[in-house]
Design a protein around this motif. Structure first.
Motif, PDB file in Angstrom:
ATOM      1  N   VAL A  29      40.060  47.164  62.461  1.00  7.28           N
ATOM      2  CA  VAL A  29      39.111  45.917  61.924  1.00  7.28           C
ATOM      3  C   VAL A  29      37.999  46.160  61.972  1.00  7.28           C
ATOM      4  O   VAL A  29      37.480  45.531  60.685  1.00  7.28           O
ATOM      5  N   ALA A  30      37.120  46.801  62.733  1.00 13.47           N
ATOM      6  CA  ALA A  30      35.847  46.797  62.954  1.00 13.47           C
ATOM      7  C   ALA A  30      35.024  47.729  61.970  1.00 13.47           C
ATOM      8  O   ALA A  30      33.692  47.787  61.046  1.00 13.47           O
ATOM      9  N   ALA A  31      36.060  49.000  61.509  1.00 11.99           N
ATOM     10  CA  ALA A  31      35.498  49.759  60.266  1.00 11.99           C
ATOM     11  C   ALA A  31      35.489  48.826  59.229  1.00 11.99           C
ATOM     12  O   ALA A  31      34.781  49.014  58.183  1.00 11.99           O
ATOM     13  N   GLN A  88      34.988  51.990  68.312  1.00 10.09           N
ATOM     14  CA  GLN A  88      35.189  53.029  68.954  1.00 10.09           C
ATOM     15  C   GLN A  88      35.325  52.898  70.107  1.00 10.09           C
ATOM     16  O   GLN A  88      36.205  54.625  70.661  1.00 10.09           O
ATOM     17  N   THR A  89      34.111  52.252  71.005  1.00 13.00           N
ATOM     18  CA  THR A  89      34.605  52.594  72.390  1.00 13.00           C
ATOM     19  C   THR A  89      36.279  52.435  72.797  1.00 13.00           C
ATOM     20  O   THR A  89      36.727  52.628  73.987  1.00 13.00           O
ATOM     21  N   LEU A  90      36.613  50.980  72.169  1.00 15.56           N
ATOM     22  CA  LEU A  90      37.905  50.379  72.673  1.00 15.56           C
ATOM     23  C   LEU A  90      39.147  51.685  72.252  1.00 15.56           C
ATOM     24  O   LEU A  90      40.382  52.203  73.395  1.00 15.56           O
ATOM     25  N   SER A  91      39.125  52.432  71.324  1.00 15.71           N
ATOM     26  CA  SER A  91      39.539  53.525  70.662  1.00 15.71           C
ATOM     27  C   SER A  91      39.849  54.837  71.743  1.00 15.71           C
ATOM     28  O   SER A  91      40.584  55.428  71.538  1.00 15.71           O
ATOM     29  N   TRP A  92      37.745  55.038  72.192  1.00 18.14           N
ATOM     30  CA  TRP A  92      37.983  56.565  73.003  1.00 18.14           C
ATOM     31  C   TRP A  92      38.796  56.260  74.499  1.00 18.14           C
ATOM     32  O   TRP A  92      39.177  56.679  75.234  1.00 18.14           O
ATOM     33  N   ILE A  93      39.050  54.544  74.960  1.00 22.16           N
ATOM     34  CA  ILE A  93      39.427  54.581  75.413  1.00 22.16           C
ATOM     35  C   ILE A  93      40.717  54.656  75.856  1.00 22.16           C
ATOM     36  O   ILE A  93      41.514  54.587  76.576  1.00 22.16           O
TER      37      ILE A  93
END
Length: 411
Positions: free
Chosen positions: A178-180, A13-18
């Motif tokens: 991928v994380a999910a 989620q951090t990568l998605s927010w960035i």
């Protein structure tokens, strides 16, 4: 406890927010350089708003019907494809306003499904006594990403063009997906009824809790006033406080304040957490009033740090209260109602900012809106449930169900 699941979700989620910060910059630059101007950009943003309004409540229902990570994966896949299509469009100089509006609506609509599912999944990843810390950690990561994303996006778009910004965002959705997919936690799910019936069931969960119903209406009023403030303070910063550099310093201070609030929430764990959250929200008017008096950049920066620290602490407190007291099988619907009322209120405030400031003057409107912020938060302390809602002491917390519990319906 699935620590590995928590870390996976946090990283993805951090990568998605960035990545979202990259798209925010890329979209504005791409439309302007393509000759679209404010009109086209406004239409693209309006398409996103309409999609959010239409999809949010349905997203909450599906988050409660299916395993939350399934909804998240589907949402990330749709957003990945939309961002990729935007990247291809601008890389090939094939700008089409109608297509861009459609892609923006599709991406935002998918996000409206992702957000309630994300909210429903989070409390499954940690024991009850660690929910506040987990929420504070996510708030810290999101706040930091909202600062870092646009900054990195600006550098990338300036160097490589808008298409690169969309590409980075698409890759960030892939990482989140991928994380999910790797998450092993499973949620218990109940029987399905009609869509409208399940929406009504979610609203009943809200209406039978005075602290939640009052908080929902209080937050709606709060967001209308804040929507006005967020427009006017940009104008004040640019016209009176030093221009673009001043706006940048203030934005950085807001991010710093958010990080400070999340850090405090990691350590400060009062038993009456919700009451403490509404009390810290009373700090936000200081930020708005600093633009009126003393109307100096240093005072506004200080107000931003203090106010946003209070805001993020409140967010953690409210999220934790909802997770503690709402049945897990209804979390998606309850959070979707929360998202919808907030989302409806903020654009209304944005629209009102211009006419109100033209009629009454910027300083008077900012002062009045700061008073609304204060009163809407203070009024919550009159509600018995808000004052008295108590968290179980961490050492006495009831353990959550094991993450391996499977859904009842096999959905």
């Amino acid at each position: 406890m699935r620590i590995s699941d928590f870390r996976l979700l946090a990283a993805g989620q951090t990568l998605s927010w960035i990545g979202n910060g990259f798209q925010t910059v890329a979209l504005a630059v791409a439309v302007v350089l393509a000759g679209g101007g404010a009109r086209d950009l406004g239409l693209v943003m309006a398409s996103s708003i309409v999609a959010r309004l239409v999809c949010t409540l349905f997203g909450g229902v599906w988050a409660d019907r299916l395993q939350p990570q399934r909804v998240m994966v589907a949402s990330d896949l749709v957003r990945l494809l939309a961002a990729t299509a935007m990247a291809v469009m601008f890389a090939s100089d094939g700008y089409h306003l109608v297509l861009l509006c459609a892609l923006a609506a599709i991406s935002t609509g998918a996000a409206s499904f992702f957000d309630p599912a994300f909210g429903a999944l989070r409390p499954l990843l940690v024991p009850a006594e660690r929910r506040q810390s987990a929420n504070a950690t996510f708030s810290m990561l999101q706040t930091g990403s909202q600062v870092a994303g646009p900054a990195l996006g600006g550098v990338t778009v300036a160097a490589f063009g808008a298409s690169a910004g969309f590409t980075v965002n698409a890759v960030s959705f892939l990482a989140s997906m991928v994380a999910a997919l790797l998450l092993r936690v499973r949620a218990e799910r109940g029987p399905r009824t009609s869509m409208l019936g399940e929406l009504a069931e979610g609203w009943r969960e809200i209406s039978k809790r005075d602290w939640l119903l009052g908080g929902l209406f209080g937050a709606t009023v709060y967001h209308v006033a804040n929507g006005v403030i967020l427009v006017l303070v940009q104008i004040v910063a640019i016209e009176r406080l030093g221009g673009a550099s001043a706006a940048g310093f203030i934005a950085a201070a807001e991010g710093l304040g958010g990080l400070l609030g999340a850090a405090i929430a990691l350590r400060f764990k009062p038993r009456r957490l919700l009451r403490a959250g509404w009390l810290t929200l009373l700090l936000m008017p200081l930020w708005a009033l600093a633009y009126v008096w003393p109307a100096e950049l240093i005072a506004v920066i200080a107000g931003a740090i203090i106010g946003y620290a209070g805001l993020i602490f409140f967010d953690v407190a409210m999220e934790t209260a909802i997770q503690d007291n709402i049945p897990q099988r209804m979390l998606g619907r309850v959070t979707s109602w929360d998202y919808l009322t907030s989302f409806l209120a903020m654009p209304l405030g944005n629209v009102l900012a211009g006419p109100l400031s033209a009629r009454y003057g910027t300083d008077k409107v900012l002062t009045a809106c700061a008073a609304v912020l204060f009163c809407s938060a203070a009024a919550q302390l009159l509600i018995p449930g808000t004052r008295n809602l108590t968290r179980t002491h961490p050492n006495q917390a009831t353990p959550t169900k094991p993450p391996e519990v499977v859904e009842a319906t096999g959905a």
